[in-house]
Structures are given as structure tokens and as C-alpha cells.
Design an enzyme around this catalytic site. Structure first.
Site, PDB file in Angstrom:
ATOM      1  N   ARG A   1      -8.453  -1.614  -7.416  1.00  0.00           N
ATOM      2  CA  ARG A   1      -9.054  -0.301  -7.164  1.00  0.00           C
ATOM      3  C   ARG A   1      -8.013   0.800  -7.024  1.00  0.00           C
ATOM      4  O   ARG A   1      -8.274   1.951  -7.335  1.00  0.00           O
ATOM      5  CB  ARG A   1      -9.870  -0.342  -5.876  1.00  0.00           C
ATOM      6  CG  ARG A   1     -11.117  -1.152  -5.919  1.00  0.00           C
ATOM      7  CD  ARG A   1     -11.762  -1.102  -4.563  1.00  0.00           C
ATOM      8  NE  ARG A   1     -11.714   0.253  -4.040  1.00  0.00           N
ATOM      9  CZ  ARG A   1     -12.576   1.204  -4.339  1.00  0.00           C
ATOM     10  NH1 ARG A   1     -13.584   0.943  -5.112  1.00  0.00           N
ATOM     11  NH2 ARG A   1     -12.440   2.411  -3.833  1.00  0.00           N
TER      12      ARG A   1
ATOM     13  N   PRO B   1     -16.821   3.728  -2.690  1.00  0.00           N
ATOM     14  CA  PRO B   1     -16.888   4.757  -3.741  1.00  0.00           C
ATOM     15  C   PRO B   1     -15.626   5.631  -3.765  1.00  0.00           C
ATOM     16  O   PRO B   1     -14.788   5.548  -2.865  1.00  0.00           O
ATOM     17  CB  PRO B   1     -18.109   5.583  -3.342  1.00  0.00           C
ATOM     18  CG  PRO B   1     -18.309   5.337  -1.897  1.00  0.00           C
ATOM     19  CD  PRO B   1     -17.693   4.019  -1.554  1.00  0.00           C
TER      20      PRO B   1
ATOM     21  N   ILE C   1     -14.822   0.029   9.184  1.00  0.00           N
ATOM     22  CA  ILE C   1     -14.367   0.732   7.969  1.00  0.00           C
ATOM     23  C   ILE C   1     -15.121   0.256   6.713  1.00  0.00           C
ATOM     24  O   ILE C   1     -15.545   1.054   5.898  1.00  0.00           O
ATOM     25  CB  ILE C   1     -12.847   0.549   7.751  1.00  0.00           C
ATOM     26  CG1 ILE C   1     -12.063   0.890   9.031  1.00  0.00           C
ATOM     27  CG2 ILE C   1     -12.350   1.378   6.562  1.00  0.00           C
ATOM     28  CD1 ILE C   1     -11.955   2.342   9.384  1.00  0.00           C
TER      29      ILE C   1
ATOM     30  N   ASP D   1     -16.014   9.062  -4.348  1.00  0.00           N
ATOM     31  CA  ASP D   1     -16.581  10.416  -4.373  1.00  0.00           C
ATOM     32  C   ASP D   1     -15.666  11.456  -3.716  1.00  0.00           C
ATOM     33  O   ASP D   1     -15.616  12.611  -4.139  1.00  0.00           O
ATOM     34  CB  ASP D   1     -17.956  10.418  -3.688  1.00  0.00           C
ATOM     35  CG  ASP D   1     -17.893   9.879  -2.272  1.00  0.00           C
ATOM     36  OD1 ASP D   1     -17.422   8.738  -2.094  1.00  0.00           O
ATOM     37  OD2 ASP D   1     -18.287  10.596  -1.329  1.00  0.00           O
ATOM     38  N   GLN D   2     -14.916  11.043  -2.703  1.00  0.00           N
ATOM     39  CA  GLN D   2     -14.047  12.002  -2.006  1.00  0.00           C
ATOM     40  C   GLN D   2     -12.849  12.400  -2.867  1.00  0.00           C
ATOM     41  O   GLN D   2     -12.374  13.530  -2.800  1.00  0.00           O
ATOM     42  CB  GLN D   2     -13.537  11.425  -0.674  1.00  0.00           C
ATOM     43  CG  GLN D   2     -14.638  11.039   0.290  1.00  0.00           C
ATOM     44  CD  GLN D   2     -15.498  12.218   0.689  1.00  0.00           C
ATOM     45  OE1 GLN D   2     -14.993  13.241   1.154  1.00  0.00           O
ATOM     46  NE2 GLN D   2     -16.793  12.101   0.491  1.00  0.00           N
TER      47      GLN D   2
ATOM     48  N   ARG E   1      -2.257 -11.255  -4.784  1.00  0.00           N
ATOM     49  CA  ARG E   1      -2.319  -9.811  -5.050  1.00  0.00           C
ATOM     50  C   ARG E   1      -1.474  -9.034  -4.049  1.00  0.00           C
ATOM     51  O   ARG E   1      -0.892  -8.011  -4.397  1.00  0.00           O
ATOM     52  CB  ARG E   1      -3.766  -9.314  -4.940  1.00  0.00           C
ATOM     53  CG  ARG E   1      -4.644  -9.703  -6.094  1.00  0.00           C
ATOM     54  CD  ARG E   1      -5.954  -8.976  -5.986  1.00  0.00           C
ATOM     55  NE  ARG E   1      -5.717  -7.563  -5.745  1.00  0.00           N
ATOM     56  CZ  ARG E   1      -6.629  -6.708  -5.333  1.00  0.00           C
ATOM     57  NH1 ARG E   1      -7.858  -7.107  -5.121  1.00  0.00           N
ATOM     58  NH2 ARG E   1      -6.341  -5.440  -5.139  1.00  0.00           N
TER      59      ARG E   1
ATOM     60  N   ASN F   1       0.805  -1.224   0.000  1.00  0.00           N
ATOM     61  CA  ASN F   1       0.000   0.000   0.000  1.00  0.00           C
ATOM     62  C   ASN F   1       0.838   1.275   0.000  1.00  0.00           C
ATOM     63  O   ASN F   1       0.293   2.364  -0.162  1.00  0.00           O
ATOM     64  CB  ASN F   1      -0.968   0.011   1.190  1.00  0.00           C
ATOM     65  CG  ASN F   1      -2.118  -0.957   0.979  1.00  0.00           C
ATOM     66  OD1 ASN F   1      -2.258  -1.536  -0.092  1.00  0.00           O
ATOM     67  ND2 ASN F   1      -2.930  -1.133   2.010  1.00  0.00           N
TER      68      ASN F   1
HETATM   69  C1  UD1 Z   1      -6.807   1.652   1.591  1.00  0.00           C
HETATM   70  C2  UD1 Z   1      -5.942   0.416   1.502  1.00  0.00           C
HETATM   71  C3  UD1 Z   1      -6.704  -0.805   1.995  1.00  0.00           C
HETATM   72  C4  UD1 Z   1      -7.270  -0.556   3.391  1.00  0.00           C
HETATM   73  C5  UD1 Z   1      -8.054   0.752   3.437  1.00  0.00           C
HETATM   74  C6  UD1 Z   1      -8.492   1.128   4.839  1.00  0.00           C
HETATM   75  C7  UD1 Z   1      -4.492   0.932  -0.355  1.00  0.00           C
HETATM   76  C8  UD1 Z   1      -4.104   0.658  -1.762  1.00  0.00           C
HETATM   77  N1  UD1 Z   1      -5.527   0.250   0.125  1.00  0.00           N
HETATM   78  O1  UD1 Z   1      -7.925   1.450   0.719  1.00  0.00           O
HETATM   79  O2  UD1 Z   1      -5.804  -1.907   2.017  1.00  0.00           O
HETATM   80  O3  UD1 Z   1      -8.139  -1.615   3.745  1.00  0.00           O
HETATM   81  O4  UD1 Z   1      -7.248   1.836   2.940  1.00  0.00           O
HETATM   82  O5  UD1 Z   1      -7.394   1.216   5.679  1.00  0.00           O
HETATM   83  O6  UD1 Z   1      -3.867   1.709   0.317  1.00  0.00           O
HETATM   84  N2  UD1 Z   1     -14.773   6.026   1.093  1.00  0.00           N
HETATM   85  C9  UD1 Z   1     -15.822   6.713   0.520  1.00  0.00           C
HETATM   86  N3  UD1 Z   1     -15.550   7.586  -0.514  1.00  0.00           N
HETATM   87  C10 UD1 Z   1     -14.292   7.779  -1.008  1.00  0.00           C
HETATM   88  C11 UD1 Z   1     -13.225   7.072  -0.411  1.00  0.00           C
HETATM   89  C12 UD1 Z   1     -13.504   6.209   0.638  1.00  0.00           C
HETATM   90  O7  UD1 Z   1     -16.976   6.560   0.908  1.00  0.00           O
HETATM   91  O8  UD1 Z   1     -14.127   8.568  -1.959  1.00  0.00           O
HETATM   92  C13 UD1 Z   1     -15.018   5.088   2.210  1.00  0.00           C
HETATM   93  C14 UD1 Z   1     -14.753   3.644   1.842  1.00  0.00           C
HETATM   94  O9  UD1 Z   1     -15.855   3.032   1.230  1.00  0.00           O
HETATM   95  C15 UD1 Z   1     -14.435   3.048   3.207  1.00  0.00           C
HETATM   96  C16 UD1 Z   1     -13.707   4.189   3.927  1.00  0.00           C
HETATM   97  O10 UD1 Z   1     -14.095   5.382   3.230  1.00  0.00           O
HETATM   98  O11 UD1 Z   1     -15.613   2.742   3.887  1.00  0.00           O
HETATM   99  C17 UD1 Z   1     -12.200   4.078   3.945  1.00  0.00           C
HETATM  100  O12 UD1 Z   1     -11.736   3.784   2.651  1.00  0.00           O
HETATM  101  P1  UD1 Z   1     -10.298   4.199   2.101  1.00  0.00           P
HETATM  102  O13 UD1 Z   1      -9.421   4.624   3.219  1.00  0.00           O
HETATM  103  O14 UD1 Z   1     -10.489   5.165   0.977  1.00  0.00           O
HETATM  104  O15 UD1 Z   1      -9.785   2.840   1.508  1.00  0.00           O
HETATM  105  P2  UD1 Z   1      -8.819   2.685   0.283  1.00  0.00           P
HETATM  106  O16 UD1 Z   1      -7.959   3.896   0.191  1.00  0.00           O
HETATM  107  O17 UD1 Z   1      -9.573   2.246  -0.922  1.00  0.00           O
END
Ligand code: UD1
Length: 418
Positions: free
Chosen positions: A93, A123, A327, A125-126, A397, A23
Site C-alpha cells: 500500500r 482508504p 487505528i 481519501d485523505q 515484507r 516505514n
Molecule cells: C502507516 C504505517 C503502518 C502503521 C500505520 C498506523 C507506513 C508505510 N505504514 O500506515 O505500518 O500501522 O501507519 O500507524 O508507514 N485513513 C483513512 N483515509 C486515508 C488515510 C488513512 O481513512 O486517506 C485511516 C486508515 O484506514 C486508518 C487510519 O486512518 O484507520 C490511520 O492510517 P494511516 O496512518 O494512514 O496508515 P498508513 O499510513 O497506511
């Protein structure tokens, strides 16, 4: 499809080297898009997501070369395409991480929407609203995020929730924006800090990384740099759960214990005896584990990426452990498979109640996502008889040669190629 066959019940013994953090390496590879100069990277783990990222970057015109010693040299001098296609983004993703850098350097990007994934809706969206705040015009057309901006402008951005790749995307974009960007409610994960450290070596002006308020003063251009990716705290934590489940004594090298506080304190509570150095950990387990309660949280809380592995440990523990996932909404898919191995687990919404049993018994189980796969391997290592873990492409992966590393520790594990 490859499977893993495990004959469980063998205590783990010996030394294992922990790889670079997936990551951290993924956003770092995408950061290569921010400059025409080469990046020289060390400790890039040898795993499928990294190969996918390099394939995606190659499609954009980015040249890279990697050797057997986890070194990657990568250069985005000529970028011939600004589009991340669906067939790659849907498999990983984190491909969304090219959006910020492409937009910041070239003023345009087309990135497929990732769609749903096994562990939840997830999503982006952020990422999108943050880039809009930086002045980008964004539309969604035919399943693609299409972003345009002449030059991004600094802004104060407060994300609705803490998002790791969201913080990384916006931080990368802001390095080349005009003026100052403040990211509030930023992710504090060590991988975000590692990316910031690389960006600073590339000439970016960033402060506050590691806190929830990151300040980025935009610069006109970035340059090449050399960087060593931090150790993978989730891989390290997974090996510690494995020895806690099987008993034995192992030593992890090339590890960063200072990034693993929450995991280490839970495993100590479970009865694992730990000794730590600056880049090594020894772990000894002589008893049946004690059940631990965990509640996932953003860093420095207990990582959602360690939830499934600690759950596997709890299945064998003395007592009852309560595991709360805060989460992701659908991150209990390993539960049904652990039950096939004899675990006693009840799910109520985001909470799993795990009543420890005296022993698990081997069975054929199916991996459903990356960390779920690791939990099934851990359970299989502790179960009596043979466990076959199917669909281990999920494991591949994110874990570098896991079966090889476990064999080195004495586990009876082999890959069956179909
Ligand atoms: C990253 C990690 C993943 C880890 C996760 C949480 C990488 C490549 N992957 O995933 O291994 O499990 O952090 O520690 O670093 N969310 C929204 N909108 C957005 C972005 C996020 O609603 O635009 C929500 C997600 O659905 C989730 C939460 O926010 O419920 C946290 O997600 P996020 O920290 O963004 O996860 P990733 O960055 O995808």
C-alpha cells in the site's frame, strides 16, 4: 511458500543489531522522485517491501544501486513513466507514496488504488482531498487515481484523522508547491520526522515536523542529499517482546530508544528490566510477565504496529490484559492463531481480553499480516515443542532476516523452503 520452524522454550541471550526503519525508508525512497539529483542513503533495511519500492521506482525510470551494507544510491534524473501499476500497489500500500512527489515534480501521476488489505479498509481519501486542496485535479478511472496540476499551490490542510503516509505524501508534494502549506492534525511519528529531515537536506523549507502542525514553504526545486535512515522502533520492540516472553537477556544495538517510549514503558510494566543508552538497549527478563493493558494510538501513543506482539506476551502473563485497537478495524487476525497455541483470548469488537496461561504449546499456525506474523513467532519462541509459522512472506515484507537474528540470540528457528 517458506515457513518457519521453531522449537520453543529457549531463553534468548546475546546481541542483535536493529535495522533501519521500513516505514521511514519507504517514503524516503519515494522522495527521490522530487529531484533530478541522486540521494545517497544509509541504513536502508534489506527486506521485501524495500525491494518492491525499488522495483516500482525502476518501472518509473528511477535508477538505483544497493550494496550489502544497506546503502542505496538512487536517482530520478529521467523519469519515463508516471504510473504506479496495480500489480505492485496491491502488494504494498505504501506505493501510494509516489503520488505526491510525481505530481509535484511532473504535474501528473497515475497511481492504482490500493484496494482493501488484511488489517482493514485503509482508504486513501485523505491523500486525495489533501492534494486537491493543493490545486490538483483528481479523478478515479479504471481503478486508478489520476492526478494533474500545472504547479501545486500551498494551502492549509486539516486531515480528518491522523494519517502517517497521508502526512508524508502531502508534505512531499508541498515542498515543490508555490507558497506555504500548513498540515494540521499531522502525524507526529518519528518516520515522518526522518522524512522531513531528509527533505530539509534536499533544500525543502519545513518546520514543525514532530508536532501536529507542519509548515512547508514551497521551493522551485530540490537537490540531492545524503541521509541515514532512523532505526526501526517496531523491529526493536518485537525483539524486546520476544525476550520478555522467553526470558533471558539481550542487547539491541543501532536502536533509537527515544522513539520507543510507549513500548518501553509497557514492557517495563510487564516486568522487563531495561537499561538504555543513546543507541542501545539491554533487556533482562527473569520472571513470568505481568499482564499489561494497551490501547493503540497515534505516536507518541502505543503503536498499532506493536499491538500483536504485546498481545503474544500477554497470552503468557500473570493476570488479564485488555488490548484495545483503535487505528485499524480488523487487526486481531492473530488471535485465532494464538488460540491454536493455547492462548485464552476473547474478542469483543475492538477489544481483546487476554487471560494469561501458564504455557503455550507449539502448533502449526498461519501468518496473516506483517505484525501478526511477528506475534506468532514470539509465541512460538515461548511455546513448548515445535511451532511452524506458515506464509512468512508477510514477515519478510517488514523484518530483515528475522530468523537469522533470532538464531544469533540462541533461538532454535529455521526457515523451511518449500
Ligand atoms: C502507516 C504505517 C503502518 C502503521 C500505520 C498506523 C507506513 C508505510 N505504514 O500506515 O505500518 O500501522 O501507519 O500507524 O508507514 N485513513 C483513512 N483515509 C486515508 C488515510 C488513512 O481513512 O486517506 C485511516 C486508515 O484506514 C486508518 C487510519 O486512518 O484507520 C490511520 O492510517 P494511516 O496512518 O494512514 O496508515 P498508513 O499510513 O497506511
Amino acid at each position: 511458500m517458506d515457513r518457519l520452524s521453531i522449537h520453543g522454550g529457549v531463553p534468548l541471550q546475546g546481541e542483535v543489531e536493529i535495522s533501519g526503519a521500513k516505514n521511514a525508508a519507504l517514503p524516503i525512497l519515494c522522495a527521490a522522485l522530487l529531484t533530478a539529483d541522486p540521494l545517497r542513503l544509509h541504513n536502508v533495511p534489506d527486506l521485501k517491501d524495500i525491494a518492491t519500492a525499488l522495483r516500482l521506482l525502476k518501472q518509473l525510470g528511477v535508477e538505483s544501486a544497493r550494496d550489502n551494507a544497506q546503502r542505496v544510491e538512487i536517482c530520478a534524473q529521467t523519469v519515463s513513466s508516471l504510473e504506479a501499476p496495480y500489480d505492485l500497489v496491491k502488494t504494498m500500500r505504501a506505493s501510494i507514496l509516489v503520488l505526491g512527489p510525481l505530481l509535484a515534480r511532473f504535474g501528473e501521476a497515475r497511481v492504482s488504488l490500493p484496494g482493501g488489505c488484511a488489517i482493514g479498509q485503509r482508504p486513501v481519501d485523505q491523500h486525495i482531498s489533501g492534494l486537491e486542496a493543493l490545486g490538483a485535479e483528481i479523478s478515479i478511472e479504471h481503478g486508478y487515481v489520476i492526478a494533474k496540476a500545472k504547479r501545486l499551490r500551498g494551502a492549509v490542510i486539516r486531515t480528518d484523522m491522523v494519517t502517517v503516509t497521508g502526512t508524508e505524501n502531502l508534505m512531499m508534494a508541498a515542498t515543490l508547491a508555490e507558497g506555504t502549506t500548513v498540515l494540521e492534525n499531522a502525524a507526529r511519528e518519528p518516520e515522518v520526522v526522518d522524512l522531513a529531515n531528509l527533505l530539509i537536506k534536499m533544500g525543502a523549507r519545513i518546520t514543525g515536523h514532530g508536532s501536529d502542525r507542519i509548515v512547508i514553504e514551497g521551493v522551485p526545486a530540490l537537490h540531492g542529499a545524503e541521509h541515514t535512515v532512523i532505526a526501526d522502533r517496531i523491529e526493536a520492540g518485537s525483539f524486546l517482546c520476544a525476550v520478555a516472553a522467553t526470558g533471558g537477556e539481550i542487547r539491541l544495538t543501532h536502536v533509537a530508544p527515544d522513539t520507543m517510549g510507549a513500548t518501553l514503558s509497557k514492557l517495563a510494566q510487564a516486568g522487563l528490566t531495561l537499561a538504555l543508552g543513546s543507541d542501545w538497549i539491554t533487556a533482562q527478563m527473569k520472571r513470568r510477565p505481568k499482564a499489561v493493558d494497551v490501547r493503540t494510538h497515534e505516536y507518541p501513543g502505543f503503536a498499532t504496529d506493536m499491538q500483536a506482539q504485546v498481545m503474544a506476551l500477554n497470552t503468557l502473563a500473570e493476570g488479564t490484559g485488555i488490548v484495545v485497537e483503535t487505528i485499524f478495524e480488523n487487526r486481531f487476525m492473530h488471535v485465532q492463531e494464538l488460540i491454536r497455541l493455547g492462548a485464552d483470548i476473547e474478542i469483543d469488537g475492538h477489544t481483546a481480553v487476554v487471560r494469561g496461561v501458564v504455557g503455550l504449546s507449539g502448533a502449526t499456525v498461519m501468518a496473516t499480516d506483517l505484525r501478526a506474523s511477528a506475534s506468532l513467532v514470539i509465541a512460538g519462541l515461548a511455546a513448548s515443542g515445535q511451532t511452524v509459522v506458515e506464509r512468512i512472506y508477510h514477515l519478510d515484507r517488514g523484518y530483515s532476516h528475522m530468523e537469522r537474528k533470532l538464531s544469533q540470540l540462541g533461538a532454535q528457528i529455521e526457515r523451511l523452503t518449500a
